[in-house]
Design a protein around this motif. Structure first.
Motif, PDB file in Angstrom:
ATOM      1  N   GLN A  14       0.828  -1.193   0.000  1.00  0.00           N
ATOM      2  CA  GLN A  14       0.000   0.000   0.000  1.00  0.00           C
ATOM      3  C   GLN A  14       0.873   1.258   0.000  1.00  0.00           C
ATOM      4  O   GLN A  14       1.846   1.356   0.752  1.00  0.00           O
ATOM      5  CB  GLN A  14      -0.902   0.004   1.224  1.00  0.00           C
ATOM      6  N   LEU A  15       0.484   2.237  -0.830  1.00  0.00           N
ATOM      7  CA  LEU A  15       1.252   3.466  -0.976  1.00  0.00           C
ATOM      8  C   LEU A  15       0.304   4.665  -0.961  1.00  0.00           C
ATOM      9  O   LEU A  15      -0.852   4.556  -1.352  1.00  0.00           O
ATOM     10  CB  LEU A  15       2.055   3.456  -2.280  1.00  0.00           C
ATOM     11  N   VAL A  16       0.837   5.810  -0.520  1.00  0.00           N
ATOM     12  CA  VAL A  16       0.091   7.059  -0.601  1.00  0.00           C
ATOM     13  C   VAL A  16       0.965   8.120  -1.254  1.00  0.00           C
ATOM     14  O   VAL A  16       2.192   8.059  -1.205  1.00  0.00           O
ATOM     15  CB  VAL A  16      -0.381   7.552   0.783  1.00  0.00           C
ATOM     16  N   SER A  17       0.345   9.099  -1.860  1.00  0.00           N
ATOM     17  CA  SER A  17       1.052  10.208  -2.488  1.00  0.00           C
ATOM     18  C   SER A  17       1.525  11.187  -1.421  1.00  0.00           C
ATOM     19  O   SER A  17       0.756  11.610  -0.557  1.00  0.00           O
ATOM     20  CB  SER A  17       0.130  10.915  -3.481  1.00  0.00           C
ATOM     21  N   ALA A  18       2.802  11.577  -1.511  1.00  0.00           N
ATOM     22  CA  ALA A  18       3.334  12.573  -0.577  1.00  0.00           C
ATOM     23  C   ALA A  18       2.592  13.898  -0.734  1.00  0.00           C
ATOM     24  O   ALA A  18       2.305  14.585   0.257  1.00  0.00           O
ATOM     25  CB  ALA A  18       4.834  12.765  -0.811  1.00  0.00           C
ATOM     26  N   ARG A  19       2.272  14.278  -1.965  1.00  0.00           N
ATOM     27  CA  ARG A  19       1.558  15.538  -2.187  1.00  0.00           C
ATOM     28  C   ARG A  19       0.143  15.486  -1.612  1.00  0.00           C
ATOM     29  O   ARG A  19      -0.347  16.479  -1.061  1.00  0.00           O
ATOM     30  CB  ARG A  19       1.531  15.883  -3.680  1.00  0.00           C
ATOM     31  N   ASP A  20      -0.515  14.332  -1.737  1.00  0.00           N
ATOM     32  CA  ASP A  20      -1.848  14.194  -1.154  1.00  0.00           C
ATOM     33  C   ASP A  20      -1.783  14.309   0.368  1.00  0.00           C
ATOM     34  O   ASP A  20      -2.637  14.955   1.000  1.00  0.00           O
ATOM     35  CB  ASP A  20      -2.461  12.846  -1.537  1.00  0.00           C
ATOM     36  N   LEU A  21      -0.757  13.679   0.961  1.00  0.00           N
ATOM     37  CA  LEU A  21      -0.612  13.745   2.413  1.00  0.00           C
ATOM     38  C   LEU A  21      -0.282  15.170   2.858  1.00  0.00           C
ATOM     39  O   LEU A  21      -0.859  15.672   3.824  1.00  0.00           O
ATOM     40  CB  LEU A  21       0.489  12.785   2.868  1.00  0.00           C
ATOM     41  N   TYR A  22       0.615  15.818   2.143  1.00  0.00           N
ATOM     42  CA  TYR A  22       0.996  17.203   2.447  1.00  0.00           C
ATOM     43  C   TYR A  22      -0.233  18.123   2.398  1.00  0.00           C
ATOM     44  O   TYR A  22      -0.447  18.945   3.292  1.00  0.00           O
ATOM     45  CB  TYR A  22       2.048  17.647   1.429  1.00  0.00           C
ATOM     46  N   LYS A  23      -1.050  17.939   1.377  1.00  0.00           N
ATOM     47  CA  LYS A  23      -2.259  18.755   1.236  1.00  0.00           C
ATOM     48  C   LYS A  23      -3.246  18.459   2.360  1.00  0.00           C
ATOM     49  O   LYS A  23      -3.843  19.374   2.943  1.00  0.00           O
ATOM     50  CB  LYS A  23      -2.906  18.481  -0.120  1.00  0.00           C
ATOM     51  N   GLY A  24      -3.413  17.186   2.694  1.00  0.00           N
ATOM     52  CA  GLY A  24      -4.354  16.812   3.741  1.00  0.00           C
ATOM     53  C   GLY A  24      -3.948  17.310   5.116  1.00  0.00           C
ATOM     54  O   GLY A  24      -4.802  17.651   5.946  1.00  0.00           O
ATOM     55  N   LEU A  25      -2.645  17.375   5.368  1.00  0.00           N
ATOM     56  CA  LEU A  25      -2.158  17.851   6.662  1.00  0.00           C
ATOM     57  C   LEU A  25      -2.241  19.369   6.795  1.00  0.00           C
ATOM     58  O   LEU A  25      -2.024  19.912   7.880  1.00  0.00           O
ATOM     59  CB  LEU A  25      -0.704  17.394   6.876  1.00  0.00           C
ATOM     60  N   GLU A  26      -2.525  20.048   5.660  1.00  0.00           N
ATOM     61  CA  GLU A  26      -2.687  21.507   5.640  1.00  0.00           C
ATOM     62  C   GLU A  26      -1.456  22.218   6.216  1.00  0.00           C
ATOM     63  O   GLU A  26      -1.539  23.128   7.039  1.00  0.00           O
ATOM     64  CB  GLU A  26      -3.948  21.916   6.419  1.00  0.00           C
ATOM     65  N   LEU A  27      -0.294  21.772   5.743  1.00  0.00           N
ATOM     66  CA  LEU A  27       0.967  22.341   6.213  1.00  0.00           C
ATOM     67  C   LEU A  27       1.209  23.707   5.582  1.00  0.00           C
ATOM     68  O   LEU A  27       0.800  23.965   4.447  1.00  0.00           O
ATOM     69  CB  LEU A  27       2.121  21.391   5.879  1.00  0.00           C
ATOM     70  N   LYS A  28       1.902  24.555   6.307  1.00  0.00           N
ATOM     71  CA  LYS A  28       2.114  25.934   5.849  1.00  0.00           C
ATOM     72  C   LYS A  28       3.394  26.106   5.050  1.00  0.00           C
ATOM     73  O   LYS A  28       3.528  27.057   4.279  1.00  0.00           O
ATOM     74  CB  LYS A  28       2.146  26.881   7.055  1.00  0.00           C
ATOM     75  N   ILE A  29       4.373  25.213   5.213  1.00  0.00           N
ATOM     76  CA  ILE A  29       5.638  25.358   4.491  1.00  0.00           C
ATOM     77  C   ILE A  29       5.499  24.807   3.071  1.00  0.00           C
ATOM     78  O   ILE A  29       4.569  24.051   2.776  1.00  0.00           O
ATOM     79  CB  ILE A  29       6.786  24.652   5.222  1.00  0.00           C
ATOM     80  N   ARG A  30       6.435  25.191   2.186  1.00  0.00           N
ATOM     81  CA  ARG A  30       6.430  24.690   0.820  1.00  0.00           C
ATOM     82  C   ARG A  30       6.631  23.178   0.816  1.00  0.00           C
ATOM     83  O   ARG A  30       7.323  22.617   1.665  1.00  0.00           O
ATOM     84  CB  ARG A  30       7.542  25.335  -0.014  1.00  0.00           C
ATOM     85  N   PHE A  31       6.041  22.540  -0.200  1.00  0.00           N
ATOM     86  CA  PHE A  31       6.158  21.087  -0.314  1.00  0.00           C
ATOM     87  C   PHE A  31       7.616  20.650  -0.383  1.00  0.00           C
ATOM     88  O   PHE A  31       8.037  19.714   0.304  1.00  0.00           O
ATOM     89  CB  PHE A  31       5.402  20.603  -1.558  1.00  0.00           C
TER      90      PHE A  31
END
Length: 247
Positions: A14-31
């Motif tokens: 099972q794998l997840v997209s780093a960009r999807d996770l980054y977006k879901g976590l609503e992080l403020k820093i650049r990807f």
């Protein structure tokens, strides 16, 4: 369970997209900064790999951008490292996803599907497999049912037979004296080397800087798979299909 993040499956992992996770976590820093600050503790080619995805452009069309496919274990750790409420929410979701993935009945279903897809001839010749999988009150022999395929197998596939993740299973094999890690690759101990238990495959990938890299990964032969079975059985560790505590 409502889907928080899309899960993909590749090579029975099972794998997840780093960009999807980054977006879901609503992080403020650049990807890119988030990646550079948090990925150093993980191993490329094992915990994550570089991939390309498409993003929509304001004027129409798409363009490719870099992404990373993360294992569930790495994604959970990144959620924990975020120290946010969203991180707690996503980590809890991923733990539940992993729990369902490792459910014994699901493992048996996936194993059966792999056998169907990879070796049609084996299905026709081994009628006993079909009977045993259809009758839930009967148990199949691991050696009779699983060891019929001649293909090389990744650790992930064998680990699933025992209800482990690949990472945990590699550590288990180390603890029983089968292998140890050298320069990022699991290597058999001297007593087992040169006996046809493993084979190596090289694969190429791009690191987070866009550089072409290569890595050698260990795969198990059927002789090696039987070695694992025998050693683990001597340590009272059986595959799920032979365990009496699993219906």
């Amino acid at each position: 369970m409502q889907e928080l993040i899309r899960i993909t499956v590749q090579n029975d992992q099972q794998l997840v997209s780093a960009r999807d996770l980054y977006k879901g976590l609503e992080l403020k820093i650049r990807f890119s900064l988030w990646v550079s600050k948090n990925f150093d503790d993980f191993e490329e080619g094992v915990d994550f790999m570089s991939v390309s995805t498409d993003t929509d452009m304001p004027n129409g069309g798409t363009k490719p951008i870099k992404d990373y496919a993360l294992t569930i274990d790495m994604a959970k750790q990144l959620c924990l490292m975020s120290r946010t409420e969203k991180g707690k929410q996503y980590r809890k979701y991923l733990i539940e996803v992993e729990r369902k993935w490792n459910d014994p009945q699901e493992i048996v279903k996936r194993g059966y599907a792999i056998l169907q897809n990879e070796n049609t001839q084996l299905k026709l010749e081994n009628k006993n497999l079909t009977i045993q999988l259809e009758e839930s009150n009967k148990k199949a022999s691991y050696l009779d049912v699983i060891l019929g395929t001649p293909d090389l197998l990744a650790t992930t596939q064998i680990a699933a037979d025992y209800g482990y993740s690949a990472m945990a299973f590699n550590k288990l094999l180390k603890s029983v004296g089968i292998q140890h890690k050298v320069n990022g690759q699991w290597i058999l101990y001297k007593a087992y080397m040169g006996k046809g238990y493993v084979a190596s495959k090289a694969f190429t990938f791009q690191d987070h800087r866009g550089r072409d890299r290569s890595r050698t990964t260990t795969y198990w032969t059927q002789a090696g798979r039987k070695l694992i079975y025998d050693v683990l059985k001597d340590n009272d560790i059986l595959p799920l299909i032979e365990r009496d505590d699993i219906a």
